[in-house]
Design a protein around this motif. Structure first.
Motif, PDB file in Angstrom:
ATOM      1  N   GLY A  38       0.845  -1.195   0.000  1.00  0.00           N
ATOM      2  CA  GLY A  38       0.000   0.000   0.000  1.00  0.00           C
ATOM      3  C   GLY A  38       0.871   1.231   0.000  1.00  0.00           C
ATOM      4  O   GLY A  38       1.205   1.796  -1.039  1.00  0.00           O
ATOM      5  N   CYS A  39       1.291   1.660   1.198  1.00  0.00           N
ATOM      6  CA  CYS A  39       2.082   2.884   1.314  1.00  0.00           C
ATOM      7  C   CYS A  39       3.586   2.615   1.274  1.00  0.00           C
ATOM      8  O   CYS A  39       4.360   3.487   0.905  1.00  0.00           O
ATOM      9  CB  CYS A  39       1.729   3.585   2.620  1.00  0.00           C
ATOM     10  SG  CYS A  39       2.142   2.575   4.066  1.00  0.00           S
ATOM     11  N   GLY A  40       3.985   1.434   1.706  1.00  0.00           N
ATOM     12  CA  GLY A  40       5.422   1.140   1.789  1.00  0.00           C
ATOM     13  C   GLY A  40       6.119   1.856   2.923  1.00  0.00           C
ATOM     14  O   GLY A  40       7.346   1.823   3.021  1.00  0.00           O
ATOM     15  N   GLY A  42       4.736   1.849   6.377  1.00  0.00           N
ATOM     16  CA  GLY A  42       4.246   1.454   7.696  1.00  0.00           C
ATOM     17  C   GLY A  42       2.981   2.159   8.138  1.00  0.00           C
ATOM     18  O   GLY A  42       2.603   2.086   9.317  1.00  0.00           O
ATOM     19  N   GLU A  43       2.300   2.843   7.221  1.00  0.00           N
ATOM     20  CA  GLU A  43       1.165   3.679   7.633  1.00  0.00           C
ATOM     21  C   GLU A  43      -0.211   3.091   7.330  1.00  0.00           C
ATOM     22  O   GLU A  43      -1.213   3.586   7.839  1.00  0.00           O
ATOM     23  CB  GLU A  43       1.248   5.045   6.921  1.00  0.00           C
ATOM     24  CG  GLU A  43       2.488   5.852   7.233  1.00  0.00           C
ATOM     25  CD  GLU A  43       2.512   6.334   8.672  1.00  0.00           C
ATOM     26  OE1 GLU A  43       1.436   6.452   9.283  1.00  0.00           O
ATOM     27  OE2 GLU A  43       3.625   6.557   9.181  1.00  0.00           O
ATOM     28  N   CYS A  44      -0.294   2.065   6.482  1.00  0.00           N
ATOM     29  CA  CYS A  44      -1.636   1.654   6.047  1.00  0.00           C
ATOM     30  C   CYS A  44      -2.060   0.256   6.498  1.00  0.00           C
ATOM     31  O   CYS A  44      -3.245  -0.043   6.578  1.00  0.00           O
ATOM     32  CB  CYS A  44      -1.746   1.738   4.522  1.00  0.00           C
ATOM     33  SG  CYS A  44      -0.866   0.412   3.645  1.00  0.00           S
ATOM     34  N   ALA A  46      -1.772  -2.555   4.884  1.00  0.00           N
ATOM     35  CA  ALA A  46      -2.128  -3.492   3.803  1.00  0.00           C
ATOM     36  C   ALA A  46      -1.157  -4.674   3.738  1.00  0.00           C
ATOM     37  O   ALA A  46      -1.509  -5.748   3.265  1.00  0.00           O
ATOM     38  CB  ALA A  46      -2.135  -2.764   2.462  1.00  0.00           C
ATOM     39  N   CYS A  47       0.062  -4.471   4.224  1.00  0.00           N
ATOM     40  CA  CYS A  47       1.111  -5.496   4.131  1.00  0.00           C
ATOM     41  C   CYS A  47       1.223  -6.343   5.392  1.00  0.00           C
ATOM     42  O   CYS A  47       2.188  -7.082   5.538  1.00  0.00           O
ATOM     43  CB  CYS A  47       2.447  -4.799   3.894  1.00  0.00           C
ATOM     44  SG  CYS A  47       2.917  -3.793   5.334  1.00  0.00           S
ATOM     45  N   ARG A  57       4.365  -5.212  10.039  1.00  0.00           N
ATOM     46  CA  ARG A  57       4.348  -4.526   8.747  1.00  0.00           C
ATOM     47  C   ARG A  57       5.446  -5.135   7.880  1.00  0.00           C
ATOM     48  O   ARG A  57       6.624  -4.866   8.084  1.00  0.00           O
ATOM     49  CB  ARG A  57       4.631  -3.034   8.930  1.00  0.00           C
ATOM     50  CG  ARG A  57       3.631  -2.303   9.813  1.00  0.00           C
ATOM     51  CD  ARG A  57       2.347  -2.127   9.064  1.00  0.00           C
ATOM     52  NE  ARG A  57       1.453  -1.190   9.718  1.00  0.00           N
ATOM     53  CZ  ARG A  57       0.347  -1.524  10.370  1.00  0.00           C
ATOM     54  NH1 ARG A  57       0.010  -2.803  10.489  1.00  0.00           N
ATOM     55  NH2 ARG A  57      -0.430  -0.606  10.897  1.00  0.00           N
ATOM     56  N   CYS A  59       6.263  -4.468   4.956  1.00  0.00           N
ATOM     57  CA  CYS A  59       6.979  -3.495   4.113  1.00  0.00           C
ATOM     58  C   CYS A  59       8.179  -2.902   4.846  1.00  0.00           C
ATOM     59  O   CYS A  59       9.115  -2.444   4.211  1.00  0.00           O
ATOM     60  CB  CYS A  59       6.052  -2.384   3.632  1.00  0.00           C
ATOM     61  SG  CYS A  59       5.497  -1.227   4.917  1.00  0.00           S
TER      62      CYS A  59
END
Ligand code: FES
Ligand code: FES
Length: 158
Positions: A38-40, A42-44, A46-47, A57, A59
């Motif tokens: 997602g963001c790569g 650490g903020e979203c 998705a990973c 995370r 990512c």
């Protein structure tokens, strides 16, 4: 360098360099594309995967830091062809729209249910606040997690 990753109960030997993220290795080397970029940053969320049973995370996690620890991705949640109760509950509650956040949500939710078998909406909001859904399906996600908790208590699933 070669590292060994224990993913969904299987050992994988991977050649990688120190900078590569666990997310990249999962997606590109192991074809486990259920874990999303997602963001790569650490903020979203998705990973999100489970690393040693805890949400992580992927990512931001260097692949070599995950070597030797059990990793669970969305592909590893089902057992013997049966969906994890949370996967089933997300489907039943229609708790997704585009689905991009869903694997991270389900893994974060699975970690929550391991610690709290009857989470209230506030518990879910608190535990999942790092997981972003751009489609705004939060009410249905909360419903799905509570419904999975109820079905696990009734012993309908593992
Ligand atoms: S892609 Fe990892 S937190 Fe957004
Ligand atoms: S369902 Fe689209 S981002 Fe959550």
């Amino acid at each position: 360098m070669q590292i060994e990753l224990l993913v969904n109960g299987r050992i994988h030997r991977v050649d990688t360099d120190l900078e590569r993220s666990l997310l990249n290795v999962l997606r590109e080397d192991l074809d486990l594309t259920g874990t999303k970029y997602g963001c790569g940053e650490g903020e979203c969320g998705a990973c999100t995967v489970l690393l040693d049973g805890q949400p992580a995370r992927s990512c931001l996690t260097p692949a070599n830091a995950a070597a030797g620890k059990p990793i669970t991705t969305i592909e590893g949640l089902e057992k013997d062809g049966a969906l994890h109760p949370l996967q089933q509950a997300f489907l039943d509650a229609d708790a997704l729209q585009c689905g991009y956040c869903t694997s991270g949500m389900i893994l974060a939710g699975a970690a929550l249910l391991q610690k709290n078998s009857s989470p209230q909406p506030d518990d879910i909001i608190h535990a999942m606040q790092g997981n972003i859904c751009r489609c705004g399906t939060y009410p249905r996600i909360i419903h799905a997690i509570q419904s999975a908790a109820a079905s696990m208590k009734r012993g309908e699933h593992v």
